[in-house]
Design a protein around this motif. Structure first.
Motif, PDB file in Angstrom:
ATOM      1  N   VAL A  39       0.838  -1.199   0.000  1.00 19.49           N
ATOM      2  CA  VAL A  39       0.000   0.000   0.000  1.00 19.49           C
ATOM      3  C   VAL A  39       0.873   1.249   0.000  1.00 19.49           C
ATOM      4  CG1 VAL A  39      -1.676   1.363   1.327  1.00 19.49           C
ATOM      5  CG2 VAL A  39      -1.908  -1.137   1.195  1.00 19.49           C
ATOM      6  N   ASP A  40       0.567   2.177  -0.888  1.00 17.13           N
ATOM      7  CA  ASP A  40       1.101   3.533  -0.829  1.00 17.13           C
ATOM      8  C   ASP A  40      -0.037   4.424  -0.350  1.00 17.13           C
ATOM      9  OD1 ASP A  40       3.470   2.575  -1.850  1.00 17.13           O
ATOM     10  OD2 ASP A  40       3.706   4.184  -3.306  1.00 17.13           O
ATOM     11  N   LEU A  41       0.205   5.207   0.683  1.00 21.87           N
ATOM     12  CA  LEU A  41      -0.867   5.970   1.325  1.00 21.87           C
ATOM     13  C   LEU A  41      -0.677   7.462   1.125  1.00 21.87           C
ATOM     14  CD1 LEU A  41      -3.341   5.988   3.249  1.00 21.87           C
ATOM     15  CD2 LEU A  41      -1.712   6.008   5.155  1.00 21.87           C
ATOM     16  N   VAL A  42      -1.760   8.133   0.710  1.00 21.60           N
ATOM     17  CA  VAL A  42      -1.789   9.590   0.593  1.00 21.60           C
ATOM     18  C   VAL A  42      -2.987  10.093   1.395  1.00 21.60           C
ATOM     19  CG1 VAL A  42      -1.940  11.582  -0.939  1.00 21.60           C
ATOM     20  CG2 VAL A  42      -0.795   9.491  -1.730  1.00 21.60           C
ATOM     21  N   VAL A  43      -2.730  10.919   2.380  1.00 24.37           N
ATOM     22  CA  VAL A  43      -3.789  11.471   3.234  1.00 24.37           C
ATOM     23  C   VAL A  43      -3.839  12.977   3.010  1.00 24.37           C
ATOM     24  CG1 VAL A  43      -4.593  11.769   5.610  1.00 24.37           C
ATOM     25  CG2 VAL A  43      -3.420   9.660   4.949  1.00 24.37           C
ATOM     26  N   SER A  44      -4.965  13.479   2.541  1.00 19.51           N
ATOM     27  CA  SER A  44      -5.072  14.914   2.273  1.00 19.51           C
ATOM     28  C   SER A  44      -5.031  15.707   3.573  1.00 19.51           C
ATOM     29  CB  SER A  44      -6.367  15.225   1.516  1.00 19.51           C
ATOM     30  OG  SER A  44      -7.485  15.165   2.379  1.00 19.51           O
ATOM     31  N   ARG A  45      -4.773  16.987   3.467  1.00 18.66           N
ATOM     32  CA  ARG A  45      -4.733  17.843   4.662  1.00 18.66           C
ATOM     33  C   ARG A  45      -6.092  17.854   5.358  1.00 18.66           C
ATOM     34  NH1 ARG A  45      -1.144  20.597   1.135  1.00 18.66           N
ATOM     35  NH2 ARG A  45       0.918  20.872   2.078  1.00 18.66           N
ATOM     36  N   ALA A  87       0.756  14.813   1.304  1.00 20.40           N
ATOM     37  CA  ALA A  87      -0.148  15.320   0.268  1.00 20.40           C
ATOM     38  C   ALA A  87       0.448  16.455  -0.547  1.00 20.40           C
ATOM     39  CB  ALA A  87      -1.457  15.778   0.911  1.00 20.40           C
ATOM     40  N   GLY A  88       1.433  17.162  -0.008  1.00 23.47           N
ATOM     41  CA  GLY A  88       2.045  18.258  -0.742  1.00 23.47           C
ATOM     42  C   GLY A  88       3.282  17.873  -1.524  1.00 23.47           C
ATOM     43  N   ASP A  89       3.631  16.594  -1.532  1.00 18.58           N
ATOM     44  CA  ASP A  89       4.866  16.130  -2.185  1.00 18.58           C
ATOM     45  C   ASP A  89       4.593  15.753  -3.637  1.00 18.58           C
ATOM     46  OD1 ASP A  89       7.299  15.135  -2.893  1.00 18.58           O
ATOM     47  OD2 ASP A  89       7.294  13.446  -1.494  1.00 18.58           O
ATOM     48  N   PHE A  90       4.734  16.722  -4.539  1.00 15.60           N
ATOM     49  CA  PHE A  90       4.477  16.460  -5.951  1.00 15.60           C
ATOM     50  C   PHE A  90       5.637  15.718  -6.624  1.00 15.60           C
ATOM     51  CE2 PHE A  90       1.241  19.609  -5.197  1.00 15.60           C
ATOM     52  CZ  PHE A  90       0.203  19.219  -6.033  1.00 15.60           C
ATOM     53  N   ALA A  91       6.729  15.517  -5.893  1.00 16.18           N
ATOM     54  CA  ALA A  91       7.834  14.714  -6.408  1.00 16.18           C
ATOM     55  C   ALA A  91       7.731  13.264  -5.947  1.00 16.18           C
ATOM     56  CB  ALA A  91       9.175  15.304  -5.960  1.00 16.18           C
ATOM     57  N   ALA A  92       6.650  12.913  -5.271  1.00 13.00           N
ATOM     58  CA  ALA A  92       6.460  11.548  -4.771  1.00 13.00           C
ATOM     59  C   ALA A  92       6.427  10.552  -5.923  1.00 13.00           C
ATOM     60  CB  ALA A  92       5.157  11.475  -3.975  1.00 13.00           C
ATOM     61  N   GLY A  93       6.804   9.315  -5.624  1.00 11.99           N
ATOM     62  CA  GLY A  93       6.831   8.286  -6.654  1.00 11.99           C
ATOM     63  C   GLY A  93       5.543   8.149  -7.447  1.00 11.99           C
ATOM     64  N   PRO A  94       4.383   8.031  -6.788  1.00 15.03           N
ATOM     65  CA  PRO A  94       3.142   7.801  -7.532  1.00 15.03           C
ATOM     66  C   PRO A  94       2.698   8.975  -8.404  1.00 15.03           C
ATOM     67  CG  PRO A  94       2.904   7.165  -5.227  1.00 15.03           C
ATOM     68  CD  PRO A  94       4.184   7.917  -5.328  1.00 15.03           C
ATOM     69  N   SER A  95       3.374  10.127  -8.302  1.00 14.92           N
ATOM     70  CA  SER A  95       3.004  11.268  -9.151  1.00 14.92           C
ATOM     71  C   SER A  95       3.459  11.078 -10.586  1.00 14.92           C
ATOM     72  CB  SER A  95       3.597  12.566  -8.589  1.00 14.92           C
ATOM     73  OG  SER A  95       5.016  12.554  -8.715  1.00 14.92           O
ATOM     74  N   GLY A 120      -9.009  17.175 -13.848  1.00 18.09           N
ATOM     75  CA  GLY A 120      -7.561  17.101 -13.988  1.00 18.09           C
ATOM     76  C   GLY A 120      -6.829  18.255 -13.344  1.00 18.09           C
ATOM     77  N   LEU A 121      -7.331  18.759 -12.202  1.00 19.31           N
ATOM     78  CA  LEU A 121      -6.745  19.950 -11.586  1.00 19.31           C
ATOM     79  C   LEU A 121      -5.428  19.663 -10.864  1.00 19.31           C
ATOM     80  CD1 LEU A 121      -9.931  21.682 -10.099  1.00 19.31           C
ATOM     81  CD2 LEU A 121      -8.820  22.077 -12.313  1.00 19.31           C
ATOM     82  N   SER A 122      -5.300  18.477 -10.278  1.00 24.88           N
ATOM     83  CA  SER A 122      -4.072  18.097  -9.552  1.00 24.88           C
ATOM     84  C   SER A 122      -3.676  19.138  -8.510  1.00 24.88           C
ATOM     85  CB  SER A 122      -2.920  17.867 -10.540  1.00 24.88           C
ATOM     86  OG  SER A 122      -3.185  16.785 -11.399  1.00 24.88           O
ATOM     87  N   LYS A 123      -4.636  19.517  -7.655  1.00 22.11           N
ATOM     88  CA  LYS A 123      -4.355  20.525  -6.629  1.00 22.11           C
ATOM     89  C   LYS A 123      -3.483  19.996  -5.505  1.00 22.11           C
ATOM     90  CE  LYS A 123      -8.136  23.803  -7.160  1.00 22.11           C
ATOM     91  NZ  LYS A 123      -9.260  24.489  -6.474  1.00 22.11           N
ATOM     92  N   ASP A 124      -3.487  18.679  -5.294  1.00 23.54           N
ATOM     93  CA  ASP A 124      -2.607  18.069  -4.305  1.00 23.54           C
ATOM     94  C   ASP A 124      -2.170  16.719  -4.840  1.00 23.54           C
ATOM     95  OD1 ASP A 124      -4.820  16.438  -4.002  1.00 23.54           O
ATOM     96  OD2 ASP A 124      -5.220  17.008  -1.930  1.00 23.54           O
ATOM     97  N   LEU A 125      -1.354  15.993  -4.062  1.00 26.29           N
ATOM     98  CA  LEU A 125      -0.828  14.727  -4.552  1.00 26.29           C
ATOM     99  C   LEU A 125      -1.941  13.718  -4.803  1.00 26.29           C
ATOM    100  CD1 LEU A 125       1.649  12.994  -5.241  1.00 26.29           C
ATOM    101  CD2 LEU A 125       1.731  12.307  -2.826  1.00 26.29           C
ATOM    102  N   LEU A 126      -2.976  13.717  -3.975  1.00 28.41           N
ATOM    103  CA  LEU A 126      -4.077  12.777  -4.173  1.00 28.41           C
ATOM    104  C   LEU A 126      -4.692  12.951  -5.557  1.00 28.41           C
ATOM    105  CD1 LEU A 126      -6.797  11.856  -1.568  1.00 28.41           C
ATOM    106  CD2 LEU A 126      -7.410  12.304  -3.936  1.00 28.41           C
ATOM    107  N   GLN A 127      -5.008  14.189  -5.915  1.00 30.63           N
ATOM    108  CA  GLN A 127      -5.597  14.437  -7.228  1.00 30.63           C
ATOM    109  C   GLN A 127      -4.610  14.130  -8.353  1.00 30.63           C
ATOM    110  OE1 GLN A 127      -7.470  18.290  -7.578  1.00 30.63           O
ATOM    111  NE2 GLN A 127      -8.428  18.141  -5.569  1.00 30.63           N
ATOM    112  N   ARG A 128      -3.338  14.449  -8.133  1.00 34.28           N
ATOM    113  CA  ARG A 128      -2.325  14.180  -9.154  1.00 34.28           C
ATOM    114  C   ARG A 128      -2.192  12.688  -9.429  1.00 34.28           C
ATOM    115  NH1 ARG A 128       0.221  14.711 -13.827  1.00 34.28           N
ATOM    116  NH2 ARG A 128       2.268  13.681 -13.788  1.00 34.28           N
ATOM    117  N   VAL A 129      -2.147  11.884  -8.364  1.00 33.57           N
ATOM    118  CA  VAL A 129      -2.010  10.441  -8.545  1.00 33.57           C
ATOM    119  C   VAL A 129      -3.236   9.869  -9.243  1.00 33.57           C
ATOM    120  CG1 VAL A 129      -1.708   8.230  -7.375  1.00 33.57           C
ATOM    121  CG2 VAL A 129      -0.502  10.243  -6.543  1.00 33.57           C
ATOM    122  N   ALA A 130      -4.412  10.385  -8.910  1.00 30.02           N
ATOM    123  CA  ALA A 130      -5.624   9.920  -9.581  1.00 30.02           C
ATOM    124  C   ALA A 130      -5.583  10.241 -11.067  1.00 30.02           C
ATOM    125  CB  ALA A 130      -6.857  10.556  -8.935  1.00 30.02           C
TER     126      ALA A 130
END
Length: 221
Positions: A39-45, A87-95, A120-130
């Protein structure tokens, strides 16, 4: 002598947004780990506030493993197959589309997350990964937890369906004999895992026998 190649880790990304319903996320994570999945976990603010409100647990980046263990009710040592990304790490692997994720489960999903993913807004890592999950044609399950739904959100959900996502409302089924909150949570979590083919035993499946749920409840009473 050459060392054998290590198998590539291919996790499921679980995104937790700020909607009420953090028990659904916890049940999904526990079941993925029980099935031998990574599991890779992303928790929004916003989700941190919801976790705090619904469980009393403060989810902190620097202490995420201990906090996650408290949330899931397990030992920190049992979370070796979990990797956490802020959630603010846009350099994360799943991005990146080159990251070998199996797919993504957004549980629960706010209407804001639904809109951001659909547009497709990608406002945080959760949206970017999706968004990455969709463009790479990987499985994406969006477990929306909101009621009632307005027209704008319904249009966003239709758009997600058109892009290949599975729209899965957090809607418990009572035919499985659920009589406790935990059983109803398990039903929704189980349906999320059904959507991506991960085996589990979170709820009793329908077998075409009327009244089976009532009889099962009577036997367990």
């Amino acid at each position: 002598m050459e060392k054998p190649e290590q198998p590539v880790r291919r996790p499921w990304v679980v995104g937790v947004s700020g909607a009420s319903g953090t028990p659904y996320a916890a049940a999904v994570i526990r079941a993925l780990l029980a099935a031998g999945e990574s599991v890779d976990l992303v928790v929004s603010r916003a989700a941190r506030l919801t976790i705090l409100d619904e469980t009393g647990i403060a989810f902190r980046d620097a202490h995420w493993r201990a906090d996650l263990a408290g949330w899931l009710g397990t030992a920190a040592e049992e979370l070796e197959d979990v990797r956490y990304w802020p959630a603010g790490d846009f350099a994360a692997g799943p991005s990146s589309g080159s990251y070998p994720a199996k797919g993504m489960l957004v549980v629960p999903a706010t209407t804001g997350a639904v809109a951001g993913i659909a547009l497709g807004l990608s406002k945080d890592l959760l949206q970017r990964v999706a968004s990455v999950t969709l463009k790479e044609r990987r499985p994406l399950v969006v477990c929306v937890r909101e009621t009632p739904l307005n027209g704008v959100t319904l249009k966003h959900l239709v758009e997600l369906d058109a892009q290949g996502a599975v729209v899965l409302p957090a809607s418990p089924g009572f035919y499985a004999g659920g009589s406790t909150v935990g059983e109803l949570v398990g039903f929704v979590a189980g349906r999320v895992l059904d959507a991506v083919g991960v085996p589990h035993s979170l709820y009793r499946r329908w077998e075409g026998e009327l009244g089976a749920a009532a009889r099962a409840s009577e036997r367990s009473a």
